[in-house]
Design a protein around this motif. Structure first.
Motif, mmCIF file in Angstrom:
data_model
loop_
_atom_site.group_PDB
_atom_site.id
_atom_site.type_symbol
_atom_site.label_atom_id
_atom_site.label_comp_id
_atom_site.label_asym_id
_atom_site.label_seq_id
_atom_site.Cartn_x
_atom_site.Cartn_y
_atom_site.Cartn_z
ATOM 1 N N LYS A 37 0.843 -1.212 0.000
ATOM 2 C CA LYS A 37 0.000 0.000 0.000
ATOM 3 C C LYS A 37 0.875 1.259 0.000
ATOM 4 O O LYS A 37 0.649 2.197 -0.775
ATOM 5 C CB LYS A 37 -0.916 -0.026 1.216
ATOM 6 N N VAL A 38 1.884 1.274 0.859
ATOM 7 C CA VAL A 38 2.789 2.423 0.950
ATOM 8 C C VAL A 38 3.571 2.584 -0.356
ATOM 9 O O VAL A 38 3.694 3.689 -0.888
ATOM 10 C CB VAL A 38 3.757 2.276 2.154
ATOM 11 N N ALA A 39 4.065 1.467 -0.889
ATOM 12 C CA ALA A 39 4.848 1.527 -2.128
ATOM 13 C C ALA A 39 3.991 2.015 -3.291
ATOM 14 O O ALA A 39 4.473 2.766 -4.143
ATOM 15 C CB ALA A 39 5.444 0.154 -2.437
ATOM 16 N N ARG A 40 2.734 1.614 -3.330
ATOM 17 C CA ARG A 40 1.819 2.078 -4.384
ATOM 18 C C ARG A 40 1.618 3.591 -4.310
ATOM 19 O O ARG A 40 1.442 4.252 -5.333
ATOM 20 C CB ARG A 40 0.465 1.389 -4.251
ATOM 21 N N PHE A 42 3.681 5.759 -3.838
ATOM 22 C CA PHE A 42 4.806 6.480 -4.430
ATOM 23 C C PHE A 42 4.608 6.723 -5.920
ATOM 24 O O PHE A 42 5.413 7.387 -6.554
ATOM 25 C CB PHE A 42 6.123 5.740 -4.202
ATOM 26 N N GLY A 43 3.566 6.145 -6.492
ATOM 27 C CA GLY A 43 3.277 6.416 -7.907
ATOM 28 C C GLY A 43 3.723 5.317 -8.834
ATOM 29 O O GLY A 43 3.445 4.152 -8.583
ATOM 30 N N ASP A 44 4.412 5.686 -9.881
ATOM 31 C CA ASP A 44 4.795 4.791 -10.982
ATOM 32 C C ASP A 44 5.346 3.456 -10.470
ATOM 33 O O ASP A 44 6.425 3.394 -9.908
ATOM 34 C CB ASP A 44 5.841 5.493 -11.855
ATOM 35 N N LEU A 45 4.594 2.378 -10.713
ATOM 36 C CA LEU A 45 4.985 1.060 -10.215
ATOM 37 C C LEU A 45 6.050 0.402 -11.076
ATOM 38 O O LEU A 45 6.726 -0.515 -10.640
ATOM 39 C CB LEU A 45 3.759 0.144 -10.123
ATOM 40 N N SER A 46 6.223 0.864 -12.304
ATOM 41 C CA SER A 46 7.170 0.222 -13.216
ATOM 42 C C SER A 46 8.624 0.399 -12.764
ATOM 43 O O SER A 46 9.474 -0.412 -13.110
ATOM 44 C CB SER A 46 6.998 0.748 -14.639
ATOM 45 N N GLU A 47 8.900 1.452 -12.019
ATOM 46 C CA GLU A 47 10.272 1.674 -11.544
ATOM 47 C C GLU A 47 10.308 1.809 -10.028
ATOM 48 O O GLU A 47 11.134 2.519 -9.479
ATOM 49 C CB GLU A 47 10.844 2.934 -12.202
ATOM 50 N N ASN A 48 9.418 1.101 -9.380
ATOM 51 C CA ASN A 48 9.294 1.212 -7.928
ATOM 52 C C ASN A 48 9.889 -0.029 -7.268
ATOM 53 O O ASN A 48 9.246 -1.073 -7.169
ATOM 54 C CB ASN A 48 7.804 1.377 -7.576
ATOM 55 N N ASP A 50 10.612 -0.578 -4.145
ATOM 56 C CA ASP A 50 9.922 -0.958 -2.906
ATOM 57 C C ASP A 50 8.704 -1.820 -3.218
ATOM 58 O O ASP A 50 8.433 -2.800 -2.531
ATOM 59 C CB ASP A 50 9.479 0.282 -2.125
ATOM 60 N N TYR A 51 7.979 -1.461 -4.256
ATOM 61 C CA TYR A 51 6.796 -2.222 -4.661
ATOM 62 C C TYR A 51 7.203 -3.619 -5.132
ATOM 63 O O TYR A 51 6.619 -4.621 -4.714
ATOM 64 C CB TYR A 51 6.037 -1.488 -5.770
ATOM 65 N N ASP A 52 8.230 -3.677 -5.978
ATOM 66 C CA ASP A 52 8.702 -4.971 -6.489
ATOM 67 C C ASP A 52 9.151 -5.872 -5.343
ATOM 68 O O ASP A 52 8.839 -7.062 -5.307
ATOM 69 C CB ASP A 52 9.857 -4.786 -7.476
ATOM 70 N N GLU A 53 9.889 -5.299 -4.406
ATOM 71 C CA GLU A 53 10.375 -6.066 -3.256
ATOM 72 C C GLU A 53 9.211 -6.576 -2.415
ATOM 73 O O GLU A 53 9.193 -7.740 -2.003
ATOM 74 C CB GLU A 53 11.296 -5.192 -2.402
ATOM 75 N N ALA A 54 8.225 -5.730 -2.174
ATOM 76 C CA ALA A 54 7.069 -6.133 -1.372
ATOM 77 C C ALA A 54 6.266 -7.220 -2.078
ATOM 78 O O ALA A 54 5.785 -8.161 -1.433
ATOM 79 C CB ALA A 54 6.186 -4.924 -1.071
ATOM 80 N N LYS A 55 6.107 -7.105 -3.387
ATOM 81 C CA LYS A 55 5.375 -8.128 -4.144
ATOM 82 C C LYS A 55 6.127 -9.459 -4.120
ATOM 83 O O LYS A 55 5.520 -10.528 -3.994
ATOM 84 C CB LYS A 55 5.131 -7.673 -5.589
ATOM 85 N N ASN A 56 7.456 -9.420 -4.234
ATOM 86 C CA ASN A 56 8.254 -10.651 -4.144
ATOM 87 C C ASN A 56 8.115 -11.281 -2.763
ATOM 88 O O ASN A 56 7.974 -12.501 -2.632
ATOM 89 C CB ASN A 56 9.723 -10.368 -4.454
ATOM 90 N N GLU A 57 8.167 -10.454 -1.741
ATOM 91 C CA GLU A 57 8.012 -10.932 -0.370
ATOM 92 C C GLU A 57 6.625 -11.556 -0.189
ATOM 93 O O GLU A 57 6.488 -12.613 0.430
ATOM 94 C CB GLU A 57 8.209 -9.758 0.595
ATOM 95 N N GLN A 58 5.615 -10.907 -0.764
ATOM 96 C CA GLN A 58 4.258 -11.435 -0.687
ATOM 97 C C GLN A 58 4.182 -12.817 -1.339
ATOM 98 O O GLN A 58 3.571 -13.740 -0.794
ATOM 99 C CB GLN A 58 3.281 -10.479 -1.377
ATOM 100 N N GLY A 59 4.816 -12.976 -2.479
ATOM 101 C CA GLY A 59 4.836 -14.263 -3.170
ATOM 102 C C GLY A 59 5.496 -15.354 -2.337
ATOM 103 O O GLY A 59 5.007 -16.483 -2.266
ATOM 104 N N GLU A 60 6.608 -15.005 -1.697
ATOM 105 C CA GLU A 60 7.315 -15.970 -0.851
ATOM 106 C C GLU A 60 6.462 -16.388 0.344
ATOM 107 O O GLU A 60 6.392 -17.569 0.693
ATOM 108 C CB GLU A 60 8.643 -15.376 -0.367
#
Length: 157
Positions: A37-40, A42-48, A50-60
């Motif tokens: 939620k916080v990472a989102r 920040f705006g543009d998700l394509s170069e974010n 924090d968002y990528d890291e959180a999504k990877n963590e969520q997957g794990e």
């Protein structure tokens, strides 16, 4: 996944898995959801990153939840084996390695619980499977990837 295969666990290990599952669902999931939620925000998700890291963590975490749920669903528990007449799952076995002239102690457990470096060997491992059903004084020949080894069972607890 275990593909509907029974998972042999001690009651203690099953309780640890249940506690881990509770933690993952009630603590980790909400923490990661908040990170996303916080990472989102920040705006543009394509170069974010924090968002990528959180999504990877969520997957794990979701993968671990699924694995733990599957193990619990297919768990077959055993009591500490008090039969010291022959080796079974739950017994601790003191064996003597003839080649290296040393004693080793292993607890026979299910595959999910095995950790040879800590002295927990699987009932399905070459050593564990060869020890099952044996008695004190038996000389056991075991075919390992490194060749044949010979153990003498000194004690069963």
């Amino acid at each position: 996944m275990t593909e509907n295969k029974e998972v042999i666990l001690s009651k203690e290990y099953l309780e640890k898995l249940e506690d881990e599952l509770e933690y993952l669902k009630t603590k980790r999931r909400p923490e990661i959801a908040e990170k996303i939620k916080v990472a989102r925000s920040f705006g543009d998700l394509s170069e974010n990153a924090d968002y990528d890291e959180a999504k990877n963590e969520q997957g794990e975490v979701e993968s671990r939840i699924a694995k733990v749920e599957d193990m619990i669903r297919h768990a077959i528990t055993f009591e500490e084996n008090t039969n010291a007449d022959e080796v079974g799952v739950g017994n601790t076995v003191l064996i003597h390695d003839e080649e290296f002239d040393e004693d080793m102690e292993y607890k026979i457990v299910g595959t999910a619980e095995s950790n040879p470096l800590e002295g927990f060997i699987s009932n399905e491992s070459p050593v564990g499977a060869a020890l099952l059903g044996r008695k004190v004084g038996d000389r056991v020949e075991i075919q390992t990837p490194q060749g044949k080894v010979y153990y003498i069972i000194k004690e069963i607890r």
